[in-house]
Design an enzyme around this catalytic site. Structure first.
Site, mmCIF file in Angstrom:
data_model
loop_
_atom_site.group_PDB
_atom_site.id
_atom_site.type_symbol
_atom_site.label_atom_id
_atom_site.label_comp_id
_atom_site.label_asym_id
_atom_site.label_seq_id
_atom_site.Cartn_x
_atom_site.Cartn_y
_atom_site.Cartn_z
ATOM 1 N N GLY A 1 0.803 -1.226 0.000
ATOM 2 C CA GLY A 1 0.000 0.000 0.000
ATOM 3 C C GLY A 1 0.830 1.269 0.000
ATOM 4 O O GLY A 1 0.322 2.352 0.269
ATOM 5 N N SER A 2 2.124 1.153 -0.314
ATOM 6 C CA SER A 2 2.999 2.325 -0.252
ATOM 7 C C SER A 2 3.054 3.080 -1.568
ATOM 8 O O SER A 2 3.634 4.150 -1.653
ATOM 9 C CB SER A 2 4.419 1.875 0.099
ATOM 10 O OG SER A 2 4.895 0.997 -0.922
ATOM 11 N N GLY A 3 2.460 2.508 -2.620
ATOM 12 C CA GLY A 3 2.593 3.131 -3.934
ATOM 13 C C GLY A 3 3.952 2.852 -4.562
ATOM 14 O O GLY A 3 4.343 3.495 -5.529
ATOM 15 N N LEU A 4 4.697 1.874 -4.006
ATOM 16 C CA LEU A 4 6.004 1.516 -4.590
ATOM 17 C C LEU A 4 5.902 0.186 -5.335
ATOM 18 O O LEU A 4 6.899 -0.479 -5.581
ATOM 19 C CB LEU A 4 7.075 1.443 -3.494
ATOM 20 C CG LEU A 4 7.309 2.757 -2.719
ATOM 21 C CD1 LEU A 4 8.359 2.565 -1.629
ATOM 22 C CD2 LEU A 4 7.731 3.891 -3.650
ATOM 23 N N ASP B 1 4.604 0.081 -14.004
ATOM 24 C CA ASP B 1 5.087 -0.595 -12.794
ATOM 25 C C ASP B 1 5.698 -1.959 -13.108
ATOM 26 O O ASP B 1 6.776 -2.305 -12.625
ATOM 27 C CB ASP B 1 3.949 -0.789 -11.789
ATOM 28 C CG ASP B 1 3.312 0.524 -11.386
ATOM 29 O OD1 ASP B 1 3.879 1.572 -11.709
ATOM 30 O OD2 ASP B 1 2.242 0.476 -10.761
ATOM 31 N N TYR C 1 -8.726 5.608 -9.530
ATOM 32 C CA TYR C 1 -7.739 5.419 -10.613
ATOM 33 C C TYR C 1 -8.475 5.162 -11.928
ATOM 34 O O TYR C 1 -8.214 5.807 -12.949
ATOM 35 C CB TYR C 1 -6.820 4.246 -10.280
ATOM 36 C CG TYR C 1 -5.728 4.021 -11.302
ATOM 37 C CD1 TYR C 1 -4.458 4.559 -11.124
ATOM 38 C CD2 TYR C 1 -5.967 3.283 -12.457
ATOM 39 C CE1 TYR C 1 -3.460 4.368 -12.057
ATOM 40 C CE2 TYR C 1 -4.976 3.086 -13.402
ATOM 41 C CZ TYR C 1 -3.731 3.619 -13.196
ATOM 42 O OH TYR C 1 -2.740 3.429 -14.145
HETATM 43 C C1 GLA Z 1 -0.121 3.159 -10.827
HETATM 44 C C2 GLA Z 1 -0.286 2.335 -12.099
HETATM 45 C C3 GLA Z 1 0.678 2.785 -13.194
HETATM 46 C C4 GLA Z 1 0.618 4.306 -13.385
HETATM 47 C C5 GLA Z 1 0.697 5.031 -12.052
HETATM 48 C C6 GLA Z 1 0.477 6.516 -12.187
HETATM 49 O O1 GLA Z 1 1.125 2.912 -10.242
HETATM 50 O O2 GLA Z 1 -0.085 0.960 -11.842
HETATM 51 O O3 GLA Z 1 0.397 2.110 -14.400
HETATM 52 O O4 GLA Z 1 -0.530 4.675 -14.095
HETATM 53 O O5 GLA Z 1 -0.245 4.539 -11.112
HETATM 54 O O6 GLA Z 1 1.478 7.113 -12.952
#
Ligand code: GLA
Length: 376
Positions: free
Chosen positions: A110-113, A160, A210
């Site tokens: 859940g960190s966005g990493l 990602d 999203y």
């Molecule tokens: C998430 C999605 C990526 C990208 C980013 C925003 O990490 O998995 O594909 O769209 O958001 O840049």
């Protein structure tokens, strides 16, 4: 107690930080992510059966998957991502060998990493390794992205999974998400370094918002295509956008969303140039501008990320700071003078805690390779 040393391979894939180019991968733009030392490792060994047995280093759970029924585990907690990745790899025509897989993840959830990308990519790379296939990181990234769509419901772009699979030590990837052409750019920040901070916002529900943003950009493209022959929003320069953007008037936030995409693409172009020339000050300014656009036009930040980025930007050792990843919570990335990092962490932490009521976390991470296979 499962012992890592009892396995045949250790196959890892990276979490990622995106330096700049946010919410433009699904609009055909260029992005600039880098793979991190935070990663998911799958310890793998063949077991001669018709099953994939899953275990975790930090969970007292084990799940056994029938290779012939891989689509049946969509709602099984913890097992859904590994099962989904295996299922889509199988559907793409690859052999799945009976095996035991032990998961060890150092990317905070859940960190966005991109912990999910790291799990998906390393699962497929481990299965391909066990089947003695030659690894094709781009193909693995594409199937991992399909698994993310099918199993998390997030209609994500390719950034990602690509970064998790194809990252290179010490480099950012200037990835063209339309063609998948990738240029590796050394992350050379001189006497500065990257600092990643998590705003620790709880209950970060990203999925629906999203997908809503993505739909807004698709609406914008469809309307612009009635005026100009463009294949994707990223094809427009800011000047070209100004000439056609009236077609988006009366569409609510859609015009702002599209403007963010077009201008962010332009910022990536300038940021890559700045990084190559060693103009770190300009690079930092572009990070700040990116955050402002994600806050004001794309509206994917929120009070926590805004407070964290503002506290970072206000520190004298910091050249620039922005949210990274999908947003709504998760992490910021900042460019900070090496000799000011400790003070930066202290000050930013204090300011953030005062405003929000709890502390952020900082991660010690370096830029490393994407997929790594080790024979034990
Ligand atoms: C998430 C999605 C990526 C990208 C980013 C925003 O990490 O998995 O594909 O769209 O958001 O840049």
């Amino acid at each position: 107690m499962l012992n890592k040393r009892d396995y045949t391979y250790a196959v890892s894939a990276a979490g990622r930080v995106n330096l700049i180019g946010e919410h433009i991968d699904y609009c055909g733009g260029k992005v600039m992510p880098a793979a991190l030392s935070l990663k998911n490792t799958v310890y793998a060994r063949p077991n001669g059966s018709d099953r994939i047995n899953l275990a975790w280093t930090d969970l007292p759970v084990q799940v056994s998957l029938e290779i012939k029924k891989l689509e049946e585990y969509k709602h099984v907690k913890y097992a859904n991502y590994p099962a989904g990745s295996a299922c889509l790899w199988q559907k793409a025509g690859h052999e799945i060998v009976g095996c035991d897989l032990l998961y060890d993840c150092t990317v905070p959830f859940g960190s966005g990493l991109s912990s999910s990308a790291a799990i998906e990519v390393s699962t497929i790379a481990a299965l391909a390794t066990l089947a003695r296939e030659k690894l094709d990181p781009v193909k693995i990234a594409l199937v991992a992205r399909d698994a993310e769509h099918a199993y998390t419901g997030v209609n994500c772009g390719i950034m990602d999974q690509y970064a998790s699979a194809c990252g290179k030590k010490g480099h950012a990837m200037l990835l063209d998400c339309k063609t998948l052409a990738c240029e590796y750019v050394p992350v050379a920040l001189g006497d500065h370094t990257l600092v990643i901070a998590n705003c620790n916002k709880p209950h970060n529900l990203v999925e629906s918002r999203y997908n809503e943003r993505r739909a807004e950009t698709e609406r914008a493209l469809a309307l612009i295509q009635t005026k100009a022959p463009v294949g994707c929003l990223a094809d427009l320069t800011p000047e070209e956008f100004d000439r056609v953007s009236a077609v988006l008037d009366g569409e609510g936030k859609v015009k702002d969303r599209a403007r963010h995409v077009v201008e962010e693409c332009d910022r990536v172009r300038r940021a890559a140039g700045a990084m190559k020339r060693g103009d770190i000050c300009l690079f930092g300014e572009l990070l700040n501008a990116s955050h402002a656009s994600l806050r004001d036009l794309y509206e994917v930040t929120g009070i926590e990320l805004d407070t964290l980025a503002a506290a970072a930007q206000a520190h004298p050792a910091c050249l620039g700071s922005r949210m990274t990843g999908a947003g709504f919570g998760g992490c910021t990335v900042s460019v900070v003078a090496k000799d000011g990092v400790e003070d930066f962490k202290r000050e930013v932490s204090a300011r953030y805690q005062k405003a929000i009521g709890y502390a952020p976390s900082f991660y010690d991470a370096s830029i490393e390779d994407g997929i790594v296979v080790k024979t034990m």
